[in-house]
Design a protein around this motif. Structure first.
Motif, PDB file in Angstrom:
ATOM      1  N   TRP A 397     -89.522   9.525  21.692  1.00  5.15           N
ATOM      2  CA  TRP A 397     -90.492   9.612  20.611  1.00  5.15           C
ATOM      3  C   TRP A 397     -90.614   8.280  19.870  1.00  5.15           C
ATOM      4  O   TRP A 397     -91.709   7.891  19.439  1.00  5.15           O
ATOM      5  N   ARG A 398     -89.499   7.564  19.723  1.00  2.00           N
ATOM      6  CA  ARG A 398     -89.573   6.257  19.062  1.00  2.00           C
ATOM      7  C   ARG A 398     -90.370   5.266  19.912  1.00  2.00           C
ATOM      8  O   ARG A 398     -91.158   4.470  19.385  1.00  2.00           O
ATOM      9  N   ALA A 399     -90.170   5.337  21.223  1.00  2.00           N
ATOM     10  CA  ALA A 399     -90.948   4.480  22.127  1.00  2.00           C
ATOM     11  C   ALA A 399     -92.422   4.868  22.101  1.00  2.00           C
ATOM     12  O   ALA A 399     -93.312   3.999  22.099  1.00  2.00           O
ATOM     13  N   ALA A 400     -92.699   6.182  22.056  1.00  2.00           N
ATOM     14  CA  ALA A 400     -94.085   6.647  21.991  1.00  2.00           C
ATOM     15  C   ALA A 400     -94.747   6.203  20.694  1.00  2.00           C
ATOM     16  O   ALA A 400     -95.924   5.803  20.687  1.00  2.00           O
ATOM     17  N   ASP A 401     -94.000   6.251  19.590  1.00  2.00           N
ATOM     18  CA  ASP A 401     -94.533   5.794  18.312  1.00  2.00           C
ATOM     19  C   ASP A 401     -94.959   4.330  18.400  1.00  2.00           C
ATOM     20  O   ASP A 401     -96.039   3.945  17.937  1.00  2.00           O
ATOM     21  N   GLU A 402     -94.127   3.521  19.012  1.00  2.00           N
ATOM     22  CA  GLU A 402     -94.456   2.105  19.178  1.00  2.00           C
ATOM     23  C   GLU A 402     -95.668   1.928  20.085  1.00  2.00           C
ATOM     24  O   GLU A 402     -96.517   1.061  19.863  1.00  2.00           O
ATOM     25  N   LEU A 403     -95.772   2.782  21.111  1.00  2.00           N
ATOM     26  CA  LEU A 403     -96.890   2.710  22.045  1.00  2.00           C
ATOM     27  C   LEU A 403     -98.200   3.048  21.341  1.00  2.00           C
ATOM     28  O   LEU A 403     -99.214   2.354  21.501  1.00  2.00           O
ATOM     29  N   PHE A 404     -98.199   4.116  20.526  1.00  2.00           N
ATOM     30  CA  PHE A 404     -99.414   4.497  19.815  1.00  2.00           C
ATOM     31  C   PHE A 404     -99.824   3.407  18.827  1.00  2.00           C
ATOM     32  O   PHE A 404    -101.010   3.080  18.687  1.00  2.00           O
ATOM     33  N   THR A 405     -98.839   2.855  18.134  1.00  2.00           N
ATOM     34  CA  THR A 405     -99.124   1.793  17.170  1.00  2.00           C
ATOM     35  C   THR A 405     -99.731   0.583  17.864  1.00  2.00           C
ATOM     36  O   THR A 405    -100.666  -0.042  17.351  1.00  2.00           O
ATOM     37  N   ALA A 406     -99.216   0.262  19.060  1.00  2.00           N
ATOM     38  CA  ALA A 406     -99.743  -0.871  19.819  1.00  2.00           C
ATOM     39  C   ALA A 406    -101.194  -0.629  20.221  1.00  2.00           C
ATOM     40  O   ALA A 406    -102.038  -1.532  20.151  1.00  2.00           O
ATOM     41  N   ALA A 407    -101.500   0.584  20.656  1.00  2.00           N
ATOM     42  CA  ALA A 407    -102.874   0.909  21.052  1.00  2.00           C
ATOM     43  C   ALA A 407    -103.831   0.742  19.877  1.00  2.00           C
ATOM     44  O   ALA A 407    -104.921   0.176  20.023  1.00  2.00           O
ATOM     45  N   LEU A 408    -103.436   1.211  18.699  1.00  2.00           N
ATOM     46  CA  LEU A 408    -104.291   1.068  17.520  1.00  2.00           C
ATOM     47  C   LEU A 408    -104.439  -0.399  17.143  1.00  2.00           C
ATOM     48  O   LEU A 408    -105.524  -0.849  16.747  1.00  2.00           O
ATOM     49  N   ARG A 409    -103.363  -1.151  17.260  1.00  2.00           N
ATOM     50  CA  ARG A 409    -103.408  -2.573  16.924  1.00  2.00           C
ATOM     51  C   ARG A 409    -104.382  -3.337  17.830  1.00  2.00           C
ATOM     52  O   ARG A 409    -104.996  -4.328  17.411  1.00  2.00           O
ATOM     53  N   LEU A 410    -104.538  -2.876  19.062  1.00  2.00           N
ATOM     54  CA  LEU A 410    -105.449  -3.520  20.011  1.00  2.00           C
ATOM     55  C   LEU A 410    -106.876  -3.008  19.884  1.00  2.00           C
ATOM     56  O   LEU A 410    -107.728  -3.311  20.719  1.00  2.00           O
ATOM     57  N   GLY A 411    -107.141  -2.228  18.843  1.00  2.00           N
ATOM     58  CA  GLY A 411    -108.489  -1.715  18.636  1.00  2.00           C
ATOM     59  C   GLY A 411    -108.761  -0.434  19.393  1.00  2.00           C
ATOM     60  O   GLY A 411    -109.928  -0.056  19.596  1.00  2.00           O
ATOM     61  N   GLY A 412    -107.704   0.279  19.814  1.00  2.00           N
ATOM     62  CA  GLY A 412    -107.847   1.476  20.624  1.00  2.00           C
ATOM     63  C   GLY A 412    -107.709   2.757  19.831  1.00  2.00           C
ATOM     64  O   GLY A 412    -107.862   2.790  18.606  1.00  2.00           O
ATOM     65  N   THR A 413    -107.379   3.831  20.552  1.00  2.00           N
ATOM     66  CA  THR A 413    -107.300   5.162  19.979  1.00  2.00           C
ATOM     67  C   THR A 413    -106.074   5.898  20.494  1.00  2.00           C
ATOM     68  O   THR A 413    -105.569   5.588  21.588  1.00  2.00           O
TER      69      THR A 413
END
Length: 460
Positions: A397-413
């Protein structure tokens, strides 16, 4: 006031059950998430009247309701919990009408996606939404999650295929939305609002959907093998920039390729046919269904080679189908390795390579493996976390949290096609922002003032 279970039993008869053994299966979908306790009962609806009666009783008794189709969702959105009733509409599975002249079909929500497509085939038509689960998922579920799939970049997601709906509201009223016409702009677009609403606004009981002219079988399929995922992503971006418009463009990273190769080890010839003899770092499968498919495929081969890859082309439909086995073998291969948390993010197509680099960083930082495939032509990635045991480990879940944050940072969803459900609701406010989040909560209140429709899903 009579007990709600007694009311449901009295009014619905055999359509309702509270049998403990029967309700256990409704605690989960295919996401891996399981509710802490079983729901109170299940309404196995076979007609609109069952859904309306269940919702009237639920409103009277303030009883939470979870709409459910085939249970193939990947976000926990159709899982029932203690104190709730589940309305299972998978038994409402009739194709009510096919109108070839108007290029549309009218269906009940429990119709399997692939069955609708088969029913349209004799008329030279097809249902374009193409989720990987189309052989087992329902049209109602596709609509509730605005499902995507392999063909979205060219043919669009489910929203583009829905003309109108019949929906049972929280108090049991039947609402119809949309049109049978090609055009129609009267009033607010409530049809689009219900598409992707994940059962939080009403229960879909009928859909009028577009049926497109059936394309020819795959004309040409290109399989590119690359030293790494950045080269594969660059080739995909080049194909998009060249306006070649493939019907599908699937990227498979090196970790996923290795798992597939191991899965196919008992059939060495098939593994070599699909993967080649070398240890590729990524693969790109590109398919064209246009009349000039061979010309577009040749142009794609040149772009694959310019990006540092090697390519093979097939114009034989049966061989093209075998080549797609590479993509289809991915999830069976993962399941053979252990439990799988199948995730879903999307980024602008020009940031696809950057997102793959972020996934690599997260793998190293958290010491986890995240084999990933992507619908590359529309920037939709499926990072998969493989783990052992029943519950998802905290490190995942901590890795997934970082993954979601990265997607948003790149202008994603947070999600391109799986939906929010329970798995991503904690990050929803981060993407929407305070104002949009509050407005959307307000919209739900208009349709569901008592908060009984799929509570705890999408919104915290």
């Amino acid at each position: 006031m009579p007990d709600p279970i007694e009311r449901l039993t009295a009014e619905l008869g055999d359509a309702f059950t509270a049998d403990p053994a029967a309700v256990q299966g409704a605690r989960a979908d295919r996401s891996g998430w399981v509710s802490a306790s079983a729901p109170l009962g299940i309404v196995r609806a076979t007609g609109v009247e069952h859904v309306q009666a269940a919702m009237r009783i639920a409103t009277e008794h303030r009883l939470p309701v979870v709409p459910r189709g085939a249970g193939t969702g990947l976000a926990g959105g159709a899982a029932g919990s203690g104190g709730e009733i589940v309305i299972d509409v998978s038994g409402m599975n009739r194709v009510l009408e096919i109108a070839p002249g108007d290029e549309l079909a009218v269906v009940e929500p429990g119709v399997i996606n692939a069955d609708l497509d088969a029913a349209l085939a004799p008329h030279g038509l097809w249902f374009a939404p193409d989720p990987a689960s189309k052989a087992i998922s329902t049209v109602g579920g596709n609509i509730a999650t605005n499902a995507g799939g392999l063909l979205c970049a060219k043919y669009g997601v489910t929203r583009e295929a829905v003309l109108g709906l019949a929906v049972v509201l929280a108090d049991g009223r039947l609402l119809t939305t949309g049109h049978r016409t090609v055009k129609g702009v009267t009033g607010y677009d409530l049809t689009a609002l219900f598409v992707g609403s994940e059962g939080t606004l009403g229960v879909i009981v009928e859909a009028t959907v577009r049926a497109l002219p059936r394309p020819p079988r795959a004309g040409s399929t290109v399989v590119g093998l690359f030293p790494g995922v950045r080269e594969a992503a660059a080739a995909s971006a080049a194909i998009t920039a060249a306006r070649l418009r493939p019907s599908l463009c699937e990227l498979i990273d090196g970790t996923a390729l290795g798992i597939i190769r191991e899965h196919l080890a008992d059939d060495a010839g098939r593994a070599e046919e699909l993967l080649g003899t070398g240890g590729a770092g990524a693969s790109l499968i590109v398919q064209f269904d246009d009349a000039d498919a061979a010309t577009r495929a040749a142009a794609s081969v040149a772009l694959v080679q310019s990006a540092g890859g090697t390519a093979r082309v097939s114009s034989d439909p049966e061989e093209s189908e075998r080549l797609l086995e590479l993509r289809r073998a991915f999830h069976p291969a993962l399941v053979a390795h252990g439990e799988v948390l199948i995730e879903d993010v999307a980024v602008p197509r020009t940031r696809l390579a950057d997102m793959f680099e972020e996934i690599g960083r997260i793998e190293r930082e958290f010491g986890v493996s995240i084999p990933t495939v992507a619908h590359a032509a529309d920037g939709n990635l499926h990072p998969n976390f493989v783990y052992e045991g029943g519950d998802v480990p905290e490190v995942i879940w901590r890795a997934a949290d970082e993954l979601f944050t990265a997607a948003l940072r790149l202008g994603g969803t947070l999600t391109g096609e799986h939906g929010v459900g329970v798995l991503k609701r904690r990050w929803l406010r981060d993407e929407l922002g305070e104002d949009s989040y509050d407005l959307q909560r307000g919209i739900k209140t208009v349709f569901d003032p008592l908060g009984i429709l799929n509570p705890g899903k999408v919104f915290m």
